[in-house]
Design a protein around this motif. Structure first.
Motif, PDB file in Angstrom:
ATOM      1  N   LEU A 337      -1.444  39.576  30.601  1.00  0.00           N
ATOM      2  CA  LEU A 337      -1.838  38.193  30.877  1.00  0.00           C
ATOM      3  C   LEU A 337      -0.633  37.346  31.303  1.00  0.00           C
ATOM      4  O   LEU A 337      -0.753  36.486  32.188  1.00  0.00           O
ATOM      5  CB  LEU A 337      -2.487  37.581  29.638  1.00  0.00           C
ATOM      6  CG  LEU A 337      -3.905  38.064  29.323  1.00  0.00           C
ATOM      7  CD1 LEU A 337      -4.307  37.666  27.901  1.00  0.00           C
ATOM      8  CD2 LEU A 337      -4.902  37.508  30.337  1.00  0.00           C
ATOM      9  N   THR A 338       0.517  37.594  30.693  1.00  0.00           N
ATOM     10  CA  THR A 338       1.725  36.831  31.032  1.00  0.00           C
ATOM     11  C   THR A 338       2.091  37.023  32.498  1.00  0.00           C
ATOM     12  O   THR A 338       2.344  36.038  33.228  1.00  0.00           O
ATOM     13  CB  THR A 338       2.892  37.276  30.137  1.00  0.00           C
ATOM     14  OG1 THR A 338       2.587  36.979  28.773  1.00  0.00           O
ATOM     15  CG2 THR A 338       4.179  36.558  30.536  1.00  0.00           C
ATOM     16  N   MET A 339       2.105  38.263  32.956  1.00  0.00           N
ATOM     17  CA  MET A 339       2.492  38.528  34.340  1.00  0.00           C
ATOM     18  C   MET A 339       1.396  38.132  35.325  1.00  0.00           C
ATOM     19  O   MET A 339       1.685  37.688  36.444  1.00  0.00           O
ATOM     20  CB  MET A 339       2.868  39.994  34.497  1.00  0.00           C
ATOM     21  CG  MET A 339       4.137  40.371  33.744  1.00  0.00           C
ATOM     22  SD  MET A 339       4.719  42.059  34.041  1.00  0.00           S
ATOM     23  CE  MET A 339       5.209  41.959  35.755  1.00  0.00           C
ATOM     24  N   GLU A 340       0.143  38.287  34.930  1.00  0.00           N
ATOM     25  CA  GLU A 340      -0.965  37.910  35.823  1.00  0.00           C
ATOM     26  C   GLU A 340      -0.960  36.398  36.086  1.00  0.00           C
ATOM     27  O   GLU A 340      -1.206  35.953  37.208  1.00  0.00           O
ATOM     28  CB  GLU A 340      -2.308  38.315  35.212  1.00  0.00           C
ATOM     29  CG  GLU A 340      -2.484  39.799  34.964  1.00  0.00           C
ATOM     30  CD  GLU A 340      -2.749  40.611  36.224  1.00  0.00           C
ATOM     31  OE1 GLU A 340      -2.633  40.068  37.332  1.00  0.00           O
ATOM     32  OE2 GLU A 340      -3.070  41.809  36.095  1.00  0.00           O
ATOM     33  N   GLU A 341      -0.698  35.631  35.043  1.00  0.00           N
ATOM     34  CA  GLU A 341      -0.721  34.182  35.200  1.00  0.00           C
ATOM     35  C   GLU A 341       0.399  33.709  36.128  1.00  0.00           C
ATOM     36  O   GLU A 341       0.229  32.748  36.895  1.00  0.00           O
ATOM     37  CB  GLU A 341      -0.595  33.506  33.825  1.00  0.00           C
ATOM     38  CG  GLU A 341      -0.775  31.998  33.836  1.00  0.00           C
ATOM     39  CD  GLU A 341      -2.131  31.553  34.354  1.00  0.00           C
ATOM     40  OE1 GLU A 341      -2.200  30.439  34.936  1.00  0.00           O
ATOM     41  OE2 GLU A 341      -3.126  32.309  34.222  1.00  0.00           O
ATOM     42  N   LYS A 342       1.523  34.393  36.089  1.00  0.00           N
ATOM     43  CA  LYS A 342       2.630  34.018  36.969  1.00  0.00           C
ATOM     44  C   LYS A 342       2.312  34.339  38.429  1.00  0.00           C
ATOM     45  O   LYS A 342       2.701  33.602  39.331  1.00  0.00           O
ATOM     46  CB  LYS A 342       3.898  34.754  36.544  1.00  0.00           C
ATOM     47  CG  LYS A 342       4.465  34.301  35.207  1.00  0.00           C
ATOM     48  CD  LYS A 342       5.690  35.130  34.828  1.00  0.00           C
ATOM     49  CE  LYS A 342       6.256  34.686  33.485  1.00  0.00           C
ATOM     50  NZ  LYS A 342       7.423  35.517  33.072  1.00  0.00           N
ATOM     51  N   ALA A 343       1.620  35.442  38.657  1.00  0.00           N
ATOM     52  CA  ALA A 343       1.391  35.889  40.035  1.00  0.00           C
ATOM     53  C   ALA A 343       0.060  35.421  40.613  1.00  0.00           C
ATOM     54  O   ALA A 343      -0.035  35.147  41.816  1.00  0.00           O
ATOM     55  CB  ALA A 343       1.451  37.415  40.088  1.00  0.00           C
ATOM     56  N   LEU A 344      -0.973  35.338  39.756  1.00  0.00           N
ATOM     57  CA  LEU A 344      -2.324  35.045  40.230  1.00  0.00           C
ATOM     58  C   LEU A 344      -2.973  33.994  39.342  1.00  0.00           C
ATOM     59  O   LEU A 344      -4.015  34.240  38.716  1.00  0.00           O
ATOM     60  CB  LEU A 344      -3.179  36.326  40.237  1.00  0.00           C
ATOM     61  CG  LEU A 344      -2.696  37.460  41.136  1.00  0.00           C
ATOM     62  CD1 LEU A 344      -3.432  38.750  40.791  1.00  0.00           C
ATOM     63  CD2 LEU A 344      -2.908  37.107  42.600  1.00  0.00           C
ATOM     64  N   ALA A 345      -2.372  32.850  39.289  1.00  0.00           N
ATOM     65  CA  ALA A 345      -2.803  31.811  38.356  1.00  0.00           C
ATOM     66  C   ALA A 345      -4.299  31.524  38.472  1.00  0.00           C
ATOM     67  O   ALA A 345      -4.823  31.262  39.560  1.00  0.00           O
ATOM     68  CB  ALA A 345      -2.012  30.532  38.609  1.00  0.00           C
ATOM     69  N   GLY A 346      -4.980  31.598  37.327  1.00  0.00           N
ATOM     70  CA  GLY A 346      -6.387  31.234  37.264  1.00  0.00           C
ATOM     71  C   GLY A 346      -7.361  32.310  37.675  1.00  0.00           C
ATOM     72  O   GLY A 346      -8.577  32.131  37.517  1.00  0.00           O
ATOM     73  N   ARG A 347      -6.875  33.420  38.204  1.00  0.00           N
ATOM     74  CA  ARG A 347      -7.795  34.460  38.687  1.00  0.00           C
ATOM     75  C   ARG A 347      -8.182  35.453  37.597  1.00  0.00           C
ATOM     76  O   ARG A 347      -9.318  35.872  37.526  1.00  0.00           O
ATOM     77  CB  ARG A 347      -7.183  35.215  39.878  1.00  0.00           C
ATOM     78  CG  ARG A 347      -6.860  34.340  41.095  1.00  0.00           C
ATOM     79  CD  ARG A 347      -8.062  33.530  41.565  1.00  0.00           C
ATOM     80  NE  ARG A 347      -7.868  32.934  42.877  1.00  0.00           N
ATOM     81  CZ  ARG A 347      -7.402  31.710  43.085  1.00  0.00           C
ATOM     82  NH1 ARG A 347      -7.032  30.952  42.040  1.00  0.00           N
ATOM     83  NH2 ARG A 347      -7.279  31.245  44.308  1.00  0.00           N
ATOM     84  N   VAL A 348      -7.214  35.855  36.788  1.00  0.00           N
ATOM     85  CA  VAL A 348      -7.511  36.793  35.713  1.00  0.00           C
ATOM     86  C   VAL A 348      -7.970  36.000  34.485  1.00  0.00           C
ATOM     87  O   VAL A 348      -7.215  35.217  33.912  1.00  0.00           O
ATOM     88  CB  VAL A 348      -6.284  37.662  35.365  1.00  0.00           C
ATOM     89  CG1 VAL A 348      -6.542  38.491  34.108  1.00  0.00           C
ATOM     90  CG2 VAL A 348      -5.956  38.566  36.542  1.00  0.00           C
ATOM     91  N   LYS A 349      -9.230  36.220  34.101  1.00  0.00           N
ATOM     92  CA  LYS A 349      -9.832  35.452  33.017  1.00  0.00           C
ATOM     93  C   LYS A 349      -9.562  36.073  31.650  1.00  0.00           C
ATOM     94  O   LYS A 349      -9.484  35.370  30.645  1.00  0.00           O
ATOM     95  CB  LYS A 349     -11.339  35.321  33.241  1.00  0.00           C
ATOM     96  CG  LYS A 349     -11.701  34.564  34.517  1.00  0.00           C
ATOM     97  CD  LYS A 349     -11.114  33.165  34.514  1.00  0.00           C
ATOM     98  CE  LYS A 349     -11.487  32.364  35.744  1.00  0.00           C
ATOM     99  NZ  LYS A 349     -10.850  31.013  35.744  1.00  0.00           N
ATOM    100  N   ASN A 350      -9.451  37.392  31.598  1.00  0.00           N
ATOM    101  CA  ASN A 350      -9.158  38.047  30.334  1.00  0.00           C
ATOM    102  C   ASN A 350      -8.814  39.514  30.586  1.00  0.00           C
ATOM    103  O   ASN A 350      -9.095  40.044  31.666  1.00  0.00           O
ATOM    104  CB  ASN A 350     -10.344  37.946  29.367  1.00  0.00           C
ATOM    105  CG  ASN A 350      -9.899  37.901  27.907  1.00  0.00           C
ATOM    106  OD1 ASN A 350      -8.797  38.332  27.567  1.00  0.00           O
ATOM    107  ND2 ASN A 350     -10.754  37.379  27.039  1.00  0.00           N
ATOM    108  N   VAL A 351      -8.237  40.144  29.578  1.00  0.00           N
ATOM    109  CA  VAL A 351      -7.848  41.553  29.649  1.00  0.00           C
ATOM    110  C   VAL A 351      -8.183  42.210  28.315  1.00  0.00           C
ATOM    111  O   VAL A 351      -7.967  41.612  27.252  1.00  0.00           O
ATOM    112  CB  VAL A 351      -6.331  41.716  29.929  1.00  0.00           C
ATOM    113  CG1 VAL A 351      -5.929  43.187  29.900  1.00  0.00           C
ATOM    114  CG2 VAL A 351      -5.961  41.083  31.257  1.00  0.00           C
TER     115      VAL A 351
END
Length: 489
Positions: A337-351
């Motif tokens: 989630l940390t890396m996803e938010e930096k690269a694709l803000a708002g797209r990844v809702k959960n993991v």
């Protein structure tokens, strides 16, 4: 507030079916794990098994004043209770804690809970195997293992400390072996530095601690690089520093409110075969659901002392259980989630680090395509996940209308939103984890070493331009509190 193992047990008493006990005499040799398999192990344990309460064994054969607790974290719901967080938001809680660390507090020692009773290895008759009711999970294991020991040591050059969990096999009255998974492990790096200088590395093993510490200790690089003390994440989770106490016989610290502490040294250059006492060729059950093979040359810890609280509780786990999923999987989710938010803000809702992969091998990503240009970014999200946690083998990407914590819903997406020839991305020859029995030349001759895998992405998302054709049936929304529904008897 939960601050140690005992307060964690008291907290769970507030919730239905989260902790149980037995006063029946039980043998730590294979019987503890054999019983818990049926009560609540879950995870990748051979069926039949299930999710159930943690279990406190209050009558251990040969140990009249000691208890064994198993399965404390073997339920995502229970972890949520202990960390005061909804189960589906635990990854976000850990992500925020890692971003806002609170460093531990080091004290000189003195009157600390973990040193209420002290047993020195120099004393006549000292035998750690008679002090700790460390379970042997199966009859073919290499021996009794400490599976929930918080191993703490410091970099001999910089002095930076760190905590991790390793499998520790009791080998003699004052020796145990320590297994390091090949790769970037902080304590292993410290050990290598000490060995190059020809000196022993002081190490403490704290058993039976605040579950926040157990969860935090399972973070791995790149989220927590060498030099990052994971105890600071536990501090952030509790909003106060973890208290560390000076050990009695070594120049190191231990967790002050632990139930047990083992003080010792990793002996420079000394190695021992893991099954030296049993010759079974088997180590212990590991998280993929198979029993690990023994290692021929493991580092050895020379024990200097054992300290503990009065009437202590040793905490343990079954290697393949849901407990491993919680401990390894939730930090994995936080890292992704940390890396996803930096690269694709708002797209990844959960993991969700899925239980079938022991919290390490498989991740399910919930991705929201918001604009036409998001098409293809779901696969970028999968690649980011593989980077955030290098031991991942499979990544499944689904849309935001799929419940990632419901395996049936994920398989529904696999069956109705996936075509194998166009939605499968393979990345061969990538380093993963050596405990997967398929990751070796004997399974695939193309692999050059154990622990190398073909990483695979399953894109189970609907193409953005076809979203209208993949709408799930829309049922009427109702308020269930308006309806009195009772069992028909």
């Amino acid at each position: 507030m939960v601050e140690d193992l005992r307060s964690a047990v008291e907290e769970l008493k507030k919730y239905e079916n989260q902790i149980a006990f037995t006063d029946t005499e039980v043998d730590s040799y294979a019987e503890v794990a054999g019983i818990y398999r049926y009560v609540g192990a879950g995870g990748t344990v051979k069926r039949p098994t299930k999710e159930g309460p943690a279990l406190l064994f209050r009558n251990i054969k040969g140990f009249p004043d000691k208890q064994v607790l198993i399965g404390l974290l073997a339920s995502r719901k229970r972890v949520g209770c202990l960390l005061d967080c909804p189960p589906d938001k635990l990854g976000f809680l850990l992500k925020d804690a890692a971003a806002n660390p609170i460093m531990p507090e080091f004290t000189a020692g003195g009157d600390v809970p973990c040193q209420e009773e002290i047993h020195y290895a120099s004393e006549e008759g000292f035998d750690i195997r008679k002090l700790l009711p460390a379970p042997q999970n199966t009859e073919e294991d290499a021996g009794p293992y400490i599976t929930m020991g918080m191993c703490y040591a410091s970099d001999p050059v910089t002095g930076e400390g760190d905590v991790t969990i390793h499998r520790l096999c009791l080998q003699s009255a004052d020796e145990m072996t320590m297994f390091f998974t090949p790769g970037v492990r902080h304590l292993d790096a410290f050990r290598e530095k000490a060995e190059r200088e020809g000196v022993n590395l002081p190490i403490s093993i704290s058993i039976g601690v605040d579950p926040a510490i157990e969860i935090a200790s399972c973070f791995e690089p790149p989220t927590t690089p060498l030099g990052f003390n994971e105890l600071s994440i536990a501090g952030a989770l509790r909003k106060k520093p973890v208290r560390m106490a000076k050990c009695r016989t070594i120049d190191e610290y231990a967790i002050a409110n632990a139930e047990f502490v083992i003080e010792g040294e990793l002996v420079a250059g000394k190695r021992m075969r893991e099954d030296i006492n049993t010759n079974t060729g088997k180590a212990m059950p590991e998280f993929p659901g198979y029993t690990g093979h023994v290692s021929g040359e493991l580092p050895v810890i020379k024990i200097k002392a054992v300290t503990h609280r009065k009437n202590p509780i040793i905490q343990t786990c079954i290697g393949p259980s849901e407990e491993h999923v919680s401990m390894a999987g939730i930090p994995t989710e936080a890292s992704i989630l940390t890396m996803e938010e930096k690269a694709l803000a708002g797209r990844v809702k959960n993991v969700y680090a899925h239980r079938s992969g022991g919290g390490k091998y498989m991740a399910v990503i919930q991705f929201a395509k918001q604009v036409p240009s998001d098409e293809g970014r779901q696969r970028q999200a999968a690649l980011i996940a593989l980077t955030a946690f290098p031991e991942l083998k499979h990544v499944i990407v689904v849309d935001e209308d799929v419940d990632i914590f419901d395996s049936d819903d994920v398989l529904w997406a696999l069956n109705t939103r996936y075509q194998g020839d166009v939605d499968t991305i393979t990345i061969p020859g990538v380093r993963c984890h050596p405990l997967d029995p398929t990751e070796g030349p004997e399974y695939n001759p193309m692999l050059k070493d154990r622990g190398i895998s073909c990483k695979t992405i399953f894109d189970c998302t609907v193409p953005y331009g076809l979203k209208d054709r993949f709408q799930r049936s829309k049922f009427k929304e109702v308020n269930m509190e308006d309806y009195e529904i009772r069992p028909l008897v």
